[in-house]
Design a protein around this motif. Sequence first.
Motif, PDB file in Angstrom:
ATOM      1  N   PRO A   7       0.798  -1.223   0.000  1.00  0.00           N
ATOM      2  CA  PRO A   7       0.000   0.000   0.000  1.00  0.00           C
ATOM      3  C   PRO A   7       0.835   1.279   0.000  1.00  0.00           C
ATOM      4  CG  PRO A   7      -0.903  -1.591   1.544  1.00  0.00           C
ATOM      5  CD  PRO A   7       0.376  -2.177   1.028  1.00  0.00           C
ATOM      6  N   VAL A   8       0.305   2.323  -0.659  1.00  0.00           N
ATOM      7  CA  VAL A   8       0.960   3.637  -0.688  1.00  0.00           C
ATOM      8  C   VAL A   8       0.087   4.623   0.083  1.00  0.00           C
ATOM      9  CG1 VAL A   8       2.070   3.205  -2.910  1.00  0.00           C
ATOM     10  CG2 VAL A   8      -0.180   4.311  -2.849  1.00  0.00           C
ATOM     11  N   SER A   9       0.682   5.739   0.456  1.00  0.00           N
ATOM     12  CA  SER A   9      -0.091   6.758   1.191  1.00  0.00           C
ATOM     13  C   SER A   9      -1.182   7.329   0.282  1.00  0.00           C
ATOM     14  CB  SER A   9       0.831   7.881   1.663  1.00  0.00           C
ATOM     15  OG  SER A   9       1.325   8.592   0.547  1.00  0.00           O
ATOM     16  N   VAL A  10      -2.211   7.904   0.902  1.00  0.00           N
ATOM     17  CA  VAL A  10      -3.263   8.586   0.129  1.00  0.00           C
ATOM     18  C   VAL A  10      -2.633   9.681  -0.734  1.00  0.00           C
ATOM     19  CG1 VAL A  10      -5.262  10.133   0.354  1.00  0.00           C
ATOM     20  CG2 VAL A  10      -5.144   8.036   1.722  1.00  0.00           C
ATOM     21  N   ALA A  11      -1.602  10.343  -0.199  1.00  0.00           N
ATOM     22  CA  ALA A  11      -0.947  11.430  -0.948  1.00  0.00           C
ATOM     23  C   ALA A  11      -0.282  10.905  -2.220  1.00  0.00           C
ATOM     24  CB  ALA A  11       0.077  12.133  -0.064  1.00  0.00           C
ATOM     25  N   GLU A  12       0.405   9.770  -2.087  1.00  0.00           N
ATOM     26  CA  GLU A  12       1.064   9.168  -3.255  1.00  0.00           C
ATOM     27  C   GLU A  12       0.016   8.775  -4.304  1.00  0.00           C
ATOM     28  OE1 GLU A  12       4.661   7.748  -3.295  1.00  0.00           O
ATOM     29  OE2 GLU A  12       4.161   7.767  -5.429  1.00  0.00           O
ATOM     30  N   TYR A  13      -1.045   8.158  -3.834  1.00  0.00           N
ATOM     31  CA  TYR A  13      -2.124   7.721  -4.732  1.00  0.00           C
ATOM     32  C   TYR A  13      -2.741   8.938  -5.426  1.00  0.00           C
ATOM     33  CZ  TYR A  13      -6.684   5.952  -6.184  1.00  0.00           C
ATOM     34  OH  TYR A  13      -7.799   5.641  -6.916  1.00  0.00           O
ATOM     35  N   MET A  14      -3.062   9.951  -4.626  1.00  0.00           N
ATOM     36  CA  MET A  14      -3.742  11.134  -5.166  1.00  0.00           C
ATOM     37  C   MET A  14      -2.844  11.885  -6.152  1.00  0.00           C
ATOM     38  SD  MET A  14      -5.343  14.271  -2.953  1.00  0.00           S
ATOM     39  CE  MET A  14      -6.121  15.677  -3.756  1.00  0.00           C
ATOM     40  N   GLY A  15      -1.573  12.028  -5.791  1.00  0.00           N
ATOM     41  CA  GLY A  15      -0.635  12.753  -6.650  1.00  0.00           C
ATOM     42  C   GLY A  15      -0.511  12.092  -8.018  1.00  0.00           C
ATOM     43  N   ARG A  16      -0.384  10.757  -8.001  1.00  0.00           N
ATOM     44  CA  ARG A  16      -0.227  10.039  -9.278  1.00  0.00           C
ATOM     45  C   ARG A  16      -1.521  10.038 -10.076  1.00  0.00           C
ATOM     46  NH1 ARG A  16       4.631   6.547  -9.851  1.00  0.00           N
ATOM     47  NH2 ARG A  16       5.900   7.151  -8.088  1.00  0.00           N
ATOM     48  N   PRO A 146      -1.784  16.876  -3.554  1.00  0.00           N
ATOM     49  CA  PRO A 146      -1.989  15.702  -2.701  1.00  0.00           C
ATOM     50  C   PRO A 146      -2.104  16.017  -1.207  1.00  0.00           C
ATOM     51  CG  PRO A 146      -0.004  15.472  -4.063  1.00  0.00           C
ATOM     52  CD  PRO A 146      -0.579  16.804  -4.369  1.00  0.00           C
ATOM     53  N   ILE A 147      -2.970  15.274  -0.548  1.00  0.00           N
ATOM     54  CA  ILE A 147      -3.102  15.338   0.914  1.00  0.00           C
ATOM     55  C   ILE A 147      -2.718  13.988   1.519  1.00  0.00           C
ATOM     56  CG2 ILE A 147      -4.937  17.070   1.012  1.00  0.00           C
ATOM     57  CD1 ILE A 147      -6.825  14.504   1.526  1.00  0.00           C
ATOM     58  N   HIS A 148      -2.160  14.047   2.715  1.00  0.00           N
ATOM     59  CA  HIS A 148      -2.025  12.845   3.544  1.00  0.00           C
ATOM     60  C   HIS A 148      -3.234  12.768   4.455  1.00  0.00           C
ATOM     61  CE1 HIS A 148       2.233  11.773   2.734  1.00  0.00           C
ATOM     62  NE2 HIS A 148       2.334  13.059   2.450  1.00  0.00           N
ATOM     63  N   GLN A 149      -3.660  11.556   4.756  1.00  0.00           N
ATOM     64  CA  GLN A 149      -4.752  11.371   5.721  1.00  0.00           C
ATOM     65  C   GLN A 149      -4.250  10.499   6.868  1.00  0.00           C
ATOM     66  OE1 GLN A 149      -8.025   9.675   3.435  1.00  0.00           O
ATOM     67  NE2 GLN A 149      -8.963  11.714   3.263  1.00  0.00           N
ATOM     68  N   PHE A 150      -4.698  10.844   8.070  1.00  0.00           N
ATOM     69  CA  PHE A 150      -4.346  10.065   9.255  1.00  0.00           C
ATOM     70  C   PHE A 150      -5.629   9.696   9.981  1.00  0.00           C
ATOM     71  CE2 PHE A 150      -0.959  12.906   8.124  1.00  0.00           C
ATOM     72  CZ  PHE A 150       0.137  12.051   8.083  1.00  0.00           C
ATOM     73  N   GLU A 151      -5.660   8.474  10.495  1.00  0.00           N
ATOM     74  CA  GLU A 151      -6.863   8.007  11.163  1.00  0.00           C
ATOM     75  C   GLU A 151      -6.525   7.644  12.600  1.00  0.00           C
ATOM     76  OE1 GLU A 151      -8.747   4.992   8.847  1.00  0.00           O
ATOM     77  OE2 GLU A 151     -10.431   4.757  10.229  1.00  0.00           O
ATOM     78  N   LYS A 152      -7.399   8.051  13.526  1.00  0.00           N
ATOM     79  CA  LYS A 152      -7.167   7.722  14.936  1.00  0.00           C
ATOM     80  C   LYS A 152      -7.758   6.349  15.200  1.00  0.00           C
ATOM     81  CE  LYS A 152      -6.204   9.742  19.136  1.00  0.00           C
ATOM     82  NZ  LYS A 152      -6.509  10.978  19.854  1.00  0.00           N
ATOM     83  N   ILE A 153      -6.873   5.425  15.586  1.00  0.00           N
ATOM     84  CA  ILE A 153      -7.310   4.045  15.837  1.00  0.00           C
ATOM     85  C   ILE A 153      -6.721   3.590  17.166  1.00  0.00           C
ATOM     86  CG2 ILE A 153      -7.247   1.661  15.004  1.00  0.00           C
ATOM     87  CD1 ILE A 153      -6.773   2.815  12.193  1.00  0.00           C
ATOM     88  N   GLY A 154      -7.569   3.169  18.070  1.00  0.00           N
ATOM     89  CA  GLY A 154      -7.094   2.689  19.376  1.00  0.00           C
ATOM     90  C   GLY A 154      -6.217   3.719  20.070  1.00  0.00           C
ATOM     91  N   GLY A 155      -6.587   4.997  19.952  1.00  0.00           N
ATOM     92  CA  GLY A 155      -5.870   6.071  20.641  1.00  0.00           C
ATOM     93  C   GLY A 155      -4.619   6.554  19.924  1.00  0.00           C
ATOM     94  N   ALA A 156      -4.266   5.947  18.771  1.00  0.00           N
ATOM     95  CA  ALA A 156      -3.045   6.356  18.048  1.00  0.00           C
ATOM     96  C   ALA A 156      -3.401   6.812  16.636  1.00  0.00           C
ATOM     97  CB  ALA A 156      -2.071   5.188  17.980  1.00  0.00           C
ATOM     98  N   TRP A 157      -2.618   7.748  16.114  1.00  0.00           N
ATOM     99  CA  TRP A 157      -2.806   8.200  14.737  1.00  0.00           C
ATOM    100  C   TRP A 157      -2.018   7.309  13.796  1.00  0.00           C
ATOM    101  CZ3 TRP A 157      -6.460  11.512  13.358  1.00  0.00           C
ATOM    102  CH2 TRP A 157      -6.919  12.439  14.291  1.00  0.00           C
ATOM    103  N   ARG A 158      -2.679   6.775  12.776  1.00  0.00           N
ATOM    104  CA  ARG A 158      -1.987   5.964  11.765  1.00  0.00           C
ATOM    105  C   ARG A 158      -2.280   6.548  10.394  1.00  0.00           C
ATOM    106  NH1 ARG A 158      -0.447   1.158  14.284  1.00  0.00           N
ATOM    107  NH2 ARG A 158      -1.540   0.922  16.246  1.00  0.00           N
ATOM    108  N   GLU A 159      -1.276   6.498   9.523  1.00  0.00           N
ATOM    109  CA  GLU A 159      -1.495   7.050   8.182  1.00  0.00           C
ATOM    110  C   GLU A 159      -2.426   6.140   7.392  1.00  0.00           C
ATOM    111  OE1 GLU A 159       1.770   8.631   5.909  1.00  0.00           O
ATOM    112  OE2 GLU A 159       0.256   9.476   4.560  1.00  0.00           O
ATOM    113  N   ARG A 160      -3.364   6.776   6.692  1.00  0.00           N
ATOM    114  CA  ARG A 160      -4.285   6.039   5.836  1.00  0.00           C
ATOM    115  C   ARG A 160      -3.584   5.730   4.511  1.00  0.00           C
ATOM    116  NH1 ARG A 160     -10.087   8.001   3.913  1.00  0.00           N
ATOM    117  NH2 ARG A 160     -11.294   6.135   4.404  1.00  0.00           N
ATOM    118  N   MET A 161      -3.695   4.495   4.063  1.00  0.00           N
ATOM    119  CA  MET A 161      -2.996   4.035   2.870  1.00  0.00           C
ATOM    120  C   MET A 161      -3.994   3.504   1.854  1.00  0.00           C
ATOM    121  SD  MET A 161       0.114   4.414   4.202  1.00  0.00           S
ATOM    122  CE  MET A 161       1.329   3.456   3.281  1.00  0.00           C
TER     123      MET A 161
END
Length: 355
Positions: A7-16, A146-161
Motif C-alpha cells: 500500500p501507498v499513502s493517500v498522498a502518493e495515490y492522489m498525486g499520481r 496531494p493530501i495525507h490522511q491520518f486516522e485515529k485508531i485505538g488512541g493512536a494516529w496511523r497514516e491512511r494508505m
Amino acid sequence: MIRAQGPVSVAEYMGRAAEAYYARQHPFGTTGDFITAPDISQMFGEMIAAWLVDLWLQMGRPEAVRLVELGPGMGTLSADIMRTCKAWPAFRDGARLHLVETSARLRERQAEALAGINVTWHDSIADVPDDLPCFVIANEFFDALPIHQFEKIGGAWRERMVGYDDTAQRFFFTTAQGEEEAGQAFPAAPDGSIFEMSPVSLAITDDIAQRVARTGGAALFIDYGHIKPGFGDTLQALLKHAYADPLEDPGGRDITAHVDFGTLGTVAAQHATVWGAVTQGAFLTAMGIGLRAQKLCENATEERRENIMSGLRRLTAPDQMGRLFKVMAMTAKEAIIEPAGFGAADHEISNDGSG
Ligand code: SAH
C-alpha cells in the motif's frame, strides 16, 4: 507499484492519479468532468483584474510586474485578466505573464487561449524570476494537490494508505502499521477521526509568501475548503459533474480535497500579511460583481441577460459556490497596501491585527 511494494499513502495515490488525469483527460466545461469559476462567467476574471490593477495603483504603478498563475487549466482566467486590463495599458504592457503548469496537454490549451500574448511556462513557481514585484493567482489549484490522511485508531494516529485487492480487482483503504510520530502535534480527537494535511500545499504557500515579502506585490488564492481546521475525509472525485468513488479508475476522474485555509494562512503569516480567508460570495460582492452584472445586462439580449444573472448566482450564492469557496490574499508586511474585497467583518485569519 502497489503490487510490488504494498500500500501507498493517500498522498502518493492522489498525486499520481491527479497527474495522470491532467495529462490525459479533457476535464473542463460542460463536456468534461467539472466547470470552474472562470468558465462560468467572464465576470470572475474581470473582478480579479480589477483587484490586481487596484493594488498596482496603490503600489505606485511599478513599470513592470510578474503576473503568475498557478494551474491555469484552460487559460480562461489569465485571458480574461489580460483582456480586462486593456483598459489600463500601463499595467498590461508591464505585466509579464508566467504560467505554472505541469500538464503538457493543458499548456497547449493555455497557449490557444492566450494567443498573441507573451507567456512563459514553468513546472514550479520556484523557477519564476523574483526580480520584479509579483502578483500570484491560484484558482482551484490547491485542491488538486496531494493530501495525507491520518486516522485515529485505538488512541493512536496511523497514516491512511491505499492498497489493491487483486482478487476483487479494486483499490481499498487501509492503515499503516506504525503509529504516526507527528500525530502528537495533531489536535485531540476521538477514535475514528480522520485528519488531513497537505505538506506540498504548505511548501508552495511558504514559497509564495517569501516571494511576496521579498519582491513586493501580492498573492490571491481561491479554492473550495474550510477556514477553521477540522476533521473528516474530504477526498473526492468528480466524473461528468457527479461525485464518484476516488478509488475507482485512478487517472480517469478528477480527484481533489478541501483546502485547509486556516493552516495555509498560518504558514503565510510567518512572512506576509494575510487577508481573509473570506467567502467567494463576500469577496466578489465587495469587488462589485453585482454592478458589473447590471452593466453587462444593459445592452444584452434576454438570453444573454439570463446567462449573466445565472453566472452571478452560481459564483456568489451561498448554496452555489458563494460559501464553500474561500478567498485568501497576502501582501508584503511592510507594504502599506490594502487589497480590495476583504471587508473587516469577514476577517477570520489575521497574523498581527494589521489587516
Ligand atoms: N485554475 C483552473 C484549473 C484548475 S484544475 C481553473 O480554475 O479552471 C488544476 C490545474 O492545476 C490544472 O491546470 C492542472 O494541470 C494543474 N496542476 C495540478 N497539479 C499541479 C502541480 N503540481 N504543478 C503545477 N500545476 C498543477
